[in-house]
Design a protein around this motif. Structure first.
Motif, PDB file in Angstrom:
ATOM      1  N   GLU A   1       0.854  -1.185   0.000  1.00 32.01           N
ATOM      2  CA  GLU A   1       0.000   0.000   0.000  1.00 32.01           C
ATOM      3  C   GLU A   1       0.891   1.237   0.000  1.00 32.01           C
ATOM      4  OE1 GLU A   1      -2.729   2.081   3.344  1.00 32.01           O
ATOM      5  OE2 GLU A   1      -3.256   0.008   2.859  1.00 32.01           O
ATOM      6  N   PHE A   2       0.622   2.180  -0.894  1.00 32.96           N
ATOM      7  CA  PHE A   2       1.498   3.337  -1.048  1.00 32.96           C
ATOM      8  C   PHE A   2       0.881   4.601  -0.447  1.00 32.96           C
ATOM      9  CE2 PHE A   2       3.119   0.394  -4.161  1.00 32.96           C
ATOM     10  CZ  PHE A   2       4.484   0.542  -4.002  1.00 32.96           C
ATOM     11  N   LEU A   3       1.737   5.369   0.233  1.00 32.31           N
ATOM     12  CA  LEU A   3       1.339   6.626   0.852  1.00 32.31           C
ATOM     13  C   LEU A   3       2.180   7.762   0.271  1.00 32.31           C
ATOM     14  CD1 LEU A   3       1.306   5.494   4.609  1.00 32.31           C
ATOM     15  CD2 LEU A   3      -0.544   5.323   2.938  1.00 32.31           C
ATOM     16  N   LEU A   4       1.560   8.914   0.088  1.00 29.39           N
ATOM     17  CA  LEU A   4       2.287  10.100  -0.362  1.00 29.39           C
ATOM     18  C   LEU A   4       2.704  10.880   0.884  1.00 29.39           C
ATOM     19  CD1 LEU A   4       3.213  11.804  -2.791  1.00 29.39           C
ATOM     20  CD2 LEU A   4       1.040  13.041  -2.612  1.00 29.39           C
ATOM     21  N   VAL A   5       4.013  11.019   1.084  1.00 30.80           N
ATOM     22  CA  VAL A   5       4.512  11.628   2.317  1.00 30.80           C
ATOM     23  C   VAL A   5       5.514  12.737   2.013  1.00 30.80           C
ATOM     24  CG1 VAL A   5       4.163   9.540   3.687  1.00 30.80           C
ATOM     25  CG2 VAL A   5       6.355   9.894   2.534  1.00 30.80           C
ATOM     26  N   GLY A   6       5.631  13.651   2.965  1.00 27.62           N
ATOM     27  CA  GLY A   6       6.596  14.736   2.845  1.00 27.62           C
ATOM     28  C   GLY A   6       6.980  15.237   4.224  1.00 27.62           C
ATOM     29  N   PRO A   7       8.043  16.022   4.316  1.00 27.97           N
ATOM     30  CA  PRO A   7       8.470  16.571   5.607  1.00 27.97           C
ATOM     31  C   PRO A   7       7.461  17.613   6.093  1.00 27.97           C
ATOM     32  CG  PRO A   7       9.762  17.531   3.847  1.00 27.97           C
ATOM     33  CD  PRO A   7       8.916  16.461   3.215  1.00 27.97           C
ATOM     34  N   PRO A   8       7.340  17.804   7.410  1.00 25.98           N
ATOM     35  CA  PRO A   8       6.341  18.742   7.943  1.00 25.98           C
ATOM     36  C   PRO A   8       6.432  20.156   7.369  1.00 25.98           C
ATOM     37  CG  PRO A   8       7.197  17.365   9.708  1.00 25.98           C
ATOM     38  CD  PRO A   8       8.010  17.048   8.488  1.00 25.98           C
ATOM     39  N   LEU A   9       7.636  20.676   7.147  1.00 29.25           N
ATOM     40  CA  LEU A   9       7.764  22.037   6.633  1.00 29.25           C
ATOM     41  C   LEU A   9       7.165  22.178   5.236  1.00 29.25           C
ATOM     42  CD1 LEU A   9      11.313  23.160   7.857  1.00 29.25           C
ATOM     43  CD2 LEU A   9       9.079  23.979   8.636  1.00 29.25           C
TER      44      LEU A   9
ATOM     45  N   ALA B   1       4.869  20.175   4.014  1.00 34.02           N
ATOM     46  CA  ALA B   1       3.431  19.918   4.148  1.00 34.02           C
ATOM     47  C   ALA B   1       2.676  21.204   4.474  1.00 34.02           C
ATOM     48  CB  ALA B   1       3.184  18.875   5.233  1.00 34.02           C
ATOM     49  N   ARG B   2       3.326  22.111   5.201  1.00 32.69           N
ATOM     50  CA  ARG B   2       2.674  23.375   5.579  1.00 32.69           C
ATOM     51  C   ARG B   2       2.460  24.295   4.373  1.00 32.69           C
ATOM     52  NH1 ARG B   2       2.532  20.299   8.921  1.00 32.69           N
ATOM     53  NH2 ARG B   2       3.139  20.406  11.129  1.00 32.69           N
ATOM     54  N   THR B   3       3.142  24.037   3.275  1.00 31.73           N
ATOM     55  CA  THR B   3       3.011  24.906   2.097  1.00 31.73           C
ATOM     56  C   THR B   3       1.849  24.513   1.194  1.00 31.73           C
ATOM     57  OG1 THR B   3       4.472  23.598   0.651  1.00 31.73           O
ATOM     58  CG2 THR B   3       5.522  25.196   2.143  1.00 31.73           C
ATOM     59  N   VAL B   4       1.168  23.421   1.514  1.00 35.46           N
ATOM     60  CA  VAL B   4       0.076  22.924   0.669  1.00 35.46           C
ATOM     61  C   VAL B   4      -1.221  23.650   1.025  1.00 35.46           C
ATOM     62  CG1 VAL B   4      -1.291  20.901   0.028  1.00 35.46           C
ATOM     63  CG2 VAL B   4       1.175  20.672   0.434  1.00 35.46           C
ATOM     64  N   ASP B   5      -1.882  24.189   0.040  1.00 34.16           N
ATOM     65  CA  ASP B   5      -3.171  24.855   0.214  1.00 34.16           C
ATOM     66  C   ASP B   5      -4.244  23.786   0.426  1.00 34.16           C
ATOM     67  OD1 ASP B   5      -5.747  26.004  -0.337  1.00 34.16           O
ATOM     68  OD2 ASP B   5      -4.780  27.647  -1.400  1.00 34.16           O
ATOM     69  N   ARG B   6      -4.816  23.740   1.615  1.00 30.16           N
ATOM     70  CA  ARG B   6      -5.753  22.659   1.962  1.00 30.16           C
ATOM     71  C   ARG B   6      -7.052  22.735   1.158  1.00 30.16           C
ATOM     72  NH1 ARG B   6      -2.810  18.660   3.970  1.00 30.16           N
ATOM     73  NH2 ARG B   6      -1.006  19.662   4.945  1.00 30.16           N
TER      74      ARG B   6
ATOM     75  N   ALA C   1      -3.671  17.445  -7.514  1.00 37.45           N
ATOM     76  CA  ALA C   1      -2.454  17.477  -8.331  1.00 37.45           C
ATOM     77  C   ALA C   1      -1.907  18.898  -8.441  1.00 37.45           C
ATOM     78  CB  ALA C   1      -2.731  16.897  -9.714  1.00 37.45           C
ATOM     79  N   ARG C   2      -2.798  19.857  -8.638  1.00 38.11           N
ATOM     80  CA  ARG C   2      -2.373  21.254  -8.732  1.00 38.11           C
ATOM     81  C   ARG C   2      -1.869  21.759  -7.383  1.00 38.11           C
ATOM     82  NH1 ARG C   2      -6.361  26.293  -9.980  1.00 38.11           N
ATOM     83  NH2 ARG C   2      -4.803  27.956  -9.811  1.00 38.11           N
ATOM     84  N   ALA C   3      -2.515  21.350  -6.287  1.00 35.41           N
ATOM     85  CA  ALA C   3      -2.111  21.788  -4.957  1.00 35.41           C
ATOM     86  C   ALA C   3      -0.726  21.276  -4.572  1.00 35.41           C
ATOM     87  CB  ALA C   3      -3.132  21.331  -3.919  1.00 35.41           C
ATOM     88  N   LEU C   4      -0.343  20.143  -5.166  1.00 39.32           N
ATOM     89  CA  LEU C   4       0.923  19.501  -4.806  1.00 39.32           C
ATOM     90  C   LEU C   4       2.043  19.753  -5.809  1.00 39.32           C
ATOM     91  CD1 LEU C   4      -0.620  16.037  -3.806  1.00 39.32           C
ATOM     92  CD2 LEU C   4       0.297  17.732  -2.205  1.00 39.32           C
ATOM     93  N   GLU C   5       1.737  20.369  -6.965  1.00 39.47           N
ATOM     94  CA  GLU C   5       2.707  20.380  -8.059  1.00 39.47           C
ATOM     95  C   GLU C   5       3.926  21.271  -7.804  1.00 39.47           C
ATOM     96  OE1 GLU C   5       0.719  23.665 -11.120  1.00 39.47           O
ATOM     97  OE2 GLU C   5       0.466  21.522 -11.491  1.00 39.47           O
TER      98      GLU C   5
ATOM     99  N   VAL D   1      13.475  12.369   2.096  1.00 39.40           N
ATOM    100  CA  VAL D   1      12.219  13.047   2.436  1.00 39.40           C
ATOM    101  C   VAL D   1      12.290  13.577   3.870  1.00 39.40           C
ATOM    102  CG1 VAL D   1       9.741  12.745   2.799  1.00 39.40           C
ATOM    103  CG2 VAL D   1      10.831  11.741   0.784  1.00 39.40           C
ATOM    104  N   ILE D   2      12.756  12.759   4.793  1.00 38.32           N
ATOM    105  CA  ILE D   2      12.885  13.186   6.193  1.00 38.32           C
ATOM    106  C   ILE D   2      13.809  14.395   6.300  1.00 38.32           C
ATOM    107  CG2 ILE D   2      13.811  12.506   8.454  1.00 38.32           C
ATOM    108  CD1 ILE D   2      12.826   9.661   7.862  1.00 38.32           C
ATOM    109  N   ALA D   3      14.877  14.402   5.497  1.00 36.39           N
ATOM    110  CA  ALA D   3      15.835  15.507   5.524  1.00 36.39           C
ATOM    111  C   ALA D   3      15.269  16.798   4.937  1.00 36.39           C
ATOM    112  CB  ALA D   3      17.105  15.108   4.774  1.00 36.39           C
ATOM    113  N   GLY D   4      14.114  16.700   4.259  1.00 36.79           N
ATOM    114  CA  GLY D   4      13.477  17.900   3.723  1.00 36.79           C
ATOM    115  C   GLY D   4      13.693  18.147   2.247  1.00 36.79           C
ATOM    116  N   ALA D   5      14.243  17.145   1.519  1.00 36.45           N
ATOM    117  CA  ALA D   5      14.564  17.348   0.105  1.00 36.45           C
ATOM    118  C   ALA D   5      13.339  17.386  -0.787  1.00 36.45           C
ATOM    119  CB  ALA D   5      15.516  16.258  -0.384  1.00 36.45           C
ATOM    120  N   GLY D   6      12.250  16.742  -0.368  1.00 32.58           N
ATOM    121  CA  GLY D   6      11.070  16.688  -1.208  1.00 32.58           C
ATOM    122  C   GLY D   6      10.056  15.703  -0.689  1.00 32.58           C
TER     123      GLY D   6
END
Length: 297
Positions: free
Chosen positions: A162-170, A172-177, A185-189, A233-238
């Motif tokens: 099962e696949f999850l889309l994950v990112g570092p917390p910083l 994640a805060r830039t995504v428009d909810r 797709a546009r919110a994450l691009e 990802v944990i290091a914040g690269a993407g």
């Protein structure tokens, strides 16, 4: 009358939980109820004075103390259980191919009981297509493949990743909810990707399954190991799409966040692949792996 348990009982239950990543699966393999297994684990944790697992929605994640206990006690418990096990001894070498990430986190522990019955295992780590070609050429006996093979090989579904889309917390805060709910797709691009290869096989599959299009995101890092992808990802690269069994411990620890929550997460079937008429040792390994309760990874 209260159940009388030995240290061997507790350790055997612990190892089943540790190797399967699930209390429910351990209960099935031990022939016990789930409350009984939970009770045995609680008693062992009480005796040790510290937790062995972090409970999650899809199973449990081992602590460092659990890793140490499994390393020190596992071989001895397996030998004792093998001495009492009426199953016949086996002999021969079985050559198995699989992805490094899966074999490291799940496959090795699943194969350990077979070594106590006399089977010698040789592991080759690599990409699915390369391993399947080696199987066709007679260089391997079994391949655990995330790619369904073509003609000439026998494939049995083993479990689902099962696949999850994950990112570092910083990030994640830039995504428009609000936009994420309307057009994910546009919110994450704008988020950079950390990919397994230049072709973005896992990420592209996630985008196609969930958003119906290819990702337009820039790629920051390409590294052919999902454990390294997670580290980046944990290091914040993407951000990246990763199997739950790799991502969930980092989610629990707060190192990454799940960026998108589909009603049904995308799945990829893992196959057990053999060729021809397997030798007895190969057949025994294949049956052992197919009978195991892997759950959803």
């Amino acid at each position: 009358m209260a159940e009388k348990l030995t240290d061997l009982d507790l350790l055997a239950t612990f190892l089943e939980i540790y190797r399967g990543g699930s209390i429910t699966a351990a209960a099935t393999r031990r022939g016990l109820t789930q409350p009984a297994v939970s009770g045995q684990l609680a008693r062992l944790e009480r005796d040790l004075g510290e937790p062995l697992f972090i409970r999650g929605g899809r199973g449990v994640t081992a602590t460092h103390r659990a890793d140490e206990l499994a390393r020190r006690a596992g071989p001895h418990v397996d030998q004792l259980r093998s001495a009492l096990d009426p199953a016949p001894a086996l002999e021969g070498t079985v050559r198995i191919g699989g992805a490094a990430e899966f074999m490291t986190t799940r496959g090795m522990s699943a194969l350990t009981p077979l070594t106590q019955r006399g089977i010698r295992v040789e592991i080759t780590l690599g990409l699915a297509n390369d391993l399947l070609n080696a199987l066709k050429a007679g260089q391997l006996d079994i391949v655990l493949s995330a790619v369904r093979p073509g003609a000439g090989l026998t494939a049995s579904p083993l479990t689902d990743e099962e696949f999850l889309l994950v990112g570092p917390p910083l990030l994640a805060r830039t995504v428009d909810r609000e936009l994420l709910a309307e057009d994910p797709a546009r919110a994450l691009e704008h988020l950079p990707l950390v990919a397994y290869s230049d072709e973005l096989p896992i990420i592209r599959r996630y985008w196609r399954s969930e958003f119906g299009k290819r990702p337009k995101n820039p790629t920051a890092i390409v590294v052919p190991d999902l454990r390294a992808v997670l580290a980046a990802v944990i290091a914040g690269a993407g951000v990246s799409a990763l199997p739950r069994y790799l991502a969930e411990p980092a989610i629990t620890a707060g190192s990454v966040e799940q960026l998108h929550h589909p009603e049904v997460p995308p799945l990829n079937t893992l196959y057990l692949v053999t060729r021809g008429a397997p030798a007895p040792a190969v057949r025994a390994v294949a049956e052992h792996l197919k009978e195991r309760d892997w759950g959803v990874l």
